[in-house]
Design an enzyme around this catalytic site. Structure first.
Site, PDB file in Angstrom:
ATOM      1  CB  THR A 102       9.111  -8.558  -4.233  1.00  0.00           C
ATOM      2  OG1 THR A 102       8.998  -9.271  -3.015  1.00  0.00           O
ATOM      3  CG2 THR A 102      10.452  -7.839  -4.246  1.00  0.00           C
ATOM      4  CG  HIS A 103       4.698  -6.234  -0.928  1.00  0.00           C
ATOM      5  ND1 HIS A 103       4.783  -4.972  -1.461  1.00  0.00           N
ATOM      6  CD2 HIS A 103       3.467  -6.697  -1.279  1.00  0.00           C
ATOM      7  CE1 HIS A 103       3.652  -4.693  -2.106  1.00  0.00           C
ATOM      8  NE2 HIS A 103       2.848  -5.724  -2.013  1.00  0.00           N
ATOM      9  CD1 TRP A 124       1.632   6.766 -10.149  1.00  0.00           C
ATOM     10  CD2 TRP A 124       1.780   7.311  -7.969  1.00  0.00           C
ATOM     11  NE1 TRP A 124       1.790   8.123 -10.055  1.00  0.00           N
ATOM     12  CE2 TRP A 124       1.878   8.484  -8.732  1.00  0.00           C
ATOM     13  CE3 TRP A 124       1.831   7.404  -6.571  1.00  0.00           C
ATOM     14  CZ2 TRP A 124       2.027   9.744  -8.133  1.00  0.00           C
ATOM     15  CZ3 TRP A 124       1.975   8.637  -5.988  1.00  0.00           C
ATOM     16  CH2 TRP A 124       2.075   9.798  -6.765  1.00  0.00           C
ATOM     17  CE  LYS A 167      -3.274  -1.125  -0.713  1.00  0.00           C
ATOM     18  NZ  LYS A 167      -3.514  -1.796  -2.022  1.00  0.00           N
ATOM     19  CB  SER A 168       4.355   1.944  -0.188  1.00  0.00           C
ATOM     20  OG  SER A 168       4.354   1.359   1.090  1.00  0.00           O
ATOM     21  N   GLY A 169       2.169   2.443  -2.892  1.00  0.00           N
ATOM     22  CA  GLY A 169       2.084   3.057  -4.230  1.00  0.00           C
ATOM     23  C   GLY A 169       2.806   2.293  -5.322  1.00  0.00           C
ATOM     24  CB  SER A 206      -3.865   2.385   1.898  1.00  0.00           C
ATOM     25  OG  SER A 206      -3.952   1.885   0.600  1.00  0.00           O
ATOM     26  NE  ARG A 242      -8.244   3.914   0.508  1.00  0.00           N
ATOM     27  CZ  ARG A 242      -8.388   4.989   1.286  1.00  0.00           C
ATOM     28  NH1 ARG A 242      -9.575   5.351   1.680  1.00  0.00           N
ATOM     29  NH2 ARG A 242      -7.321   5.679   1.682  1.00  0.00           N
ATOM     30  CE  LYS A 243     -11.276   9.645   0.217  1.00  0.00           C
ATOM     31  NZ  LYS A 243     -11.378  10.530   1.386  1.00  0.00           N
ATOM     32  N   GLY A 244      -5.782   7.743  -3.376  1.00  0.00           N
ATOM     33  CA  GLY A 244      -4.514   8.224  -3.929  1.00  0.00           C
ATOM     34  C   GLY A 244      -4.041   9.543  -3.353  1.00  0.00           C
ATOM     35  CG  PHE A 284      -6.055   8.387  -7.968  1.00  0.00           C
ATOM     36  CD1 PHE A 284      -5.649   7.233  -7.317  1.00  0.00           C
ATOM     37  CD2 PHE A 284      -7.403   8.706  -7.977  1.00  0.00           C
ATOM     38  CE1 PHE A 284      -6.562   6.410  -6.688  1.00  0.00           C
ATOM     39  CE2 PHE A 284      -8.324   7.892  -7.346  1.00  0.00           C
ATOM     40  CZ  PHE A 284      -7.900   6.743  -6.694  1.00  0.00           C
TER      41      PHE A 284
HETATM   42  P1  A3P Z   1      -5.093   4.679  -1.059  1.00  0.00           P
HETATM   43  O1  A3P Z   1      -5.726   3.419  -0.579  1.00  0.00           O
HETATM   44  O2  A3P Z   1      -4.649   5.572   0.066  1.00  0.00           O
HETATM   45  O3  A3P Z   1      -5.929   5.411  -2.039  1.00  0.00           O
HETATM   46  P2  A3P Z   1      -0.094  -0.221  -3.816  1.00  0.00           P
HETATM   47  O4  A3P Z   1      -0.013   0.071  -5.248  1.00  0.00           O
HETATM   48  O5  A3P Z   1       1.249  -0.351  -3.179  1.00  0.00           O
HETATM   49  O6  A3P Z   1      -1.021  -1.355  -3.532  1.00  0.00           O
HETATM   50  O7  A3P Z   1      -0.698   1.072  -3.108  1.00  0.00           O
HETATM   51  C1  A3P Z   1      -2.033   1.435  -3.315  1.00  0.00           C
HETATM   52  C2  A3P Z   1      -2.193   2.889  -2.916  1.00  0.00           C
HETATM   53  O8  A3P Z   1      -1.599   3.719  -3.931  1.00  0.00           O
HETATM   54  C3  A3P Z   1      -3.655   3.285  -2.827  1.00  0.00           C
HETATM   55  O9  A3P Z   1      -3.729   4.290  -1.810  1.00  0.00           O
HETATM   56  C4  A3P Z   1      -3.890   3.847  -4.218  1.00  0.00           C
HETATM   57  O10 A3P Z   1      -5.008   4.672  -4.330  1.00  0.00           O
HETATM   58  C5  A3P Z   1      -2.596   4.599  -4.442  1.00  0.00           C
HETATM   59  N1  A3P Z   1      -2.358   4.844  -5.873  1.00  0.00           N
HETATM   60  C6  A3P Z   1      -2.418   3.953  -6.888  1.00  0.00           C
HETATM   61  N2  A3P Z   1      -2.179   4.570  -8.063  1.00  0.00           N
HETATM   62  C7  A3P Z   1      -1.980   5.876  -7.777  1.00  0.00           C
HETATM   63  C8  A3P Z   1      -1.705   7.032  -8.578  1.00  0.00           C
HETATM   64  N3  A3P Z   1      -1.607   6.925  -9.891  1.00  0.00           N
HETATM   65  N4  A3P Z   1      -1.546   8.205  -7.947  1.00  0.00           N
HETATM   66  C9  A3P Z   1      -1.650   8.295  -6.586  1.00  0.00           C
HETATM   67  N5  A3P Z   1      -1.926   7.242  -5.775  1.00  0.00           N
HETATM   68  C10 A3P Z   1      -2.086   6.041  -6.358  1.00  0.00           C
END
Ligand code: A3P
Length: 287
Positions: free
Chosen positions: A101-102, A57, A52-54, A132, A249-251, A227
């Site tokens: 990977t995590h 993206w 859940k660190s992005g 998240s 979800r929110k980003g 996002f």
């Molecule tokens: P939130 O749940 O706070 O919205 P991961 O990719 O490691 O699973 O992390 C998911 C998190 O990254 C989610 O956070 C998601 O919304 C956010 N995310 C995914 N794509 C994104 C983007 N293009 N820009 C900003 N946040 C993004």
């Protein structure tokens, strides 16, 4: 490999898969056992982050940078994830590959350190990660089978009882790796910095990957990886049973303020100070 159910403080359980004592999400993670023997190629880049660190993206940003184009097939990040995808399938991918990977350094493929693959290490503040991860855990109902509350989940994540274990141990581990392994090529990025100044950070990634780029490409990648655009393009690659996008979800930076009570925030801050004593890591909680 065993399915386990771990109870929170109100007796609600979360279902995980345990492999060699390590907690994984209840997905098909049969590839996890073979990771030490996975054979990386010299030009593989590893995107490494706590959940859940992005990662979704930044994986997409890297793909576009390598391709020098935003006009790519819509492919799930999970197709390049060492825990989730059969290594035979990953072997069939053309180079350069962005594997993700995590895991921690000592859990990586055995050949990894000899090959000196580049690592993009991504981190995000724990308050937003917790929110998240809670939403992720609740929405993948068939997998985690969790009916618990935010306040109970917050305790679970702070105590490191969730999949992939403690965020504190994870970020302190990679902090130590960066300090003690000048031989490794690691780009240390934060979700918050990318959100605050995406083109600056995308250029940093381009320089690190040593790919040609110009302002137009960087702007186009930033636009396509916003996002909103990623949710529209890739939102339903990993849907819930209700057809909802879980990953996108929110980003935002700072959504935690909509979830933490004052008491939870005070408790978090005191535990955080204690657990991060000695760490030099800084995180932004708002931008
Ligand atoms: P939130 O749940 O706070 O919205 P991961 O990719 O490691 O699973 O992390 C998911 C998190 O990254 C989610 O956070 C998601 O919304 C956010 N995310 C995914 N794509 C994104 C983007 N293009 N820009 C900003 N946040 C993004």
């Amino acid at each position: 490999m065993a399915t386990i159910k771990v109870a929170d403080d109100e007796g609600e359980t979360i279902t995980f898969i345990e492999v060699d004592g390590k907690r994984f999400p209840n997905f098909n993670i049969s590839a996890a056992r073979g990771i030490p023997d996975f054979k990386p190629r010299n030009d593989d880049v590893f995107l490494i982050a706590y959940p859940k660190s992005g990662s979704h993206w930044i994986w997409e940003v890297c793909r576009m940078l390598f391709a020098g184009s935003t006009d790519l097939d819509v492919i799930a990040k999970e197709s390049s994830m060492l825990e989730l995808t059969s290594h035979d399938l990953i072997d069939q991918q053309t180079s350069p590959r962005i594997l993700n990977t995590h895991l921690r350094l000592y859990e990586m493929p055995k050949d990894f350190q000899t090959l000196q693959n580049k690592i993009i290490y991504l981190r995000r503040n724990l308050k937003d990660v917790a929110v998240s991860f809670f939403n992720h855990t609740k929405k993948f109902k068939n997998n985690y089978q969790y009916n618990g509350t935010w306040s109970s989940y917050l305790k679970m994540i702070i105590e490191g009882k969730v999949d992939y274990g403690s965020w504190f141990d994870y970020v302190k581990h990679w902090e130590e790796v960066i300090e003690t392994h000048p031989d490794l090529q690691i780009l240390d990025l934060t979700f918050e910095d990318i959100k605050e100044n995406p083109t600056k950070e995308i250029k940093k990634i381009a320089e690190f990957l040593e790919v040609p780029y110009n302002e137009t490409l960087i702007d186009e990648i930033n636009h396509q990886c916003s996002f909103k655009n990623m949710k529209a393009r890739k939102g339903l690659l990993m849907p819930t049973e209700d057809g909802e996008s879980v990953i996108y979800r929110k980003g935002d930076v700072g959504d935690w303020m909509n979830w933490f009570t004052v008491a939870q925030d005070e408790w978090f801050n005191s535990v955080y100070q204690d657990k991060m004593a000695g760490s030099k890591l800084k995180f932004k909680y708002t931008i």
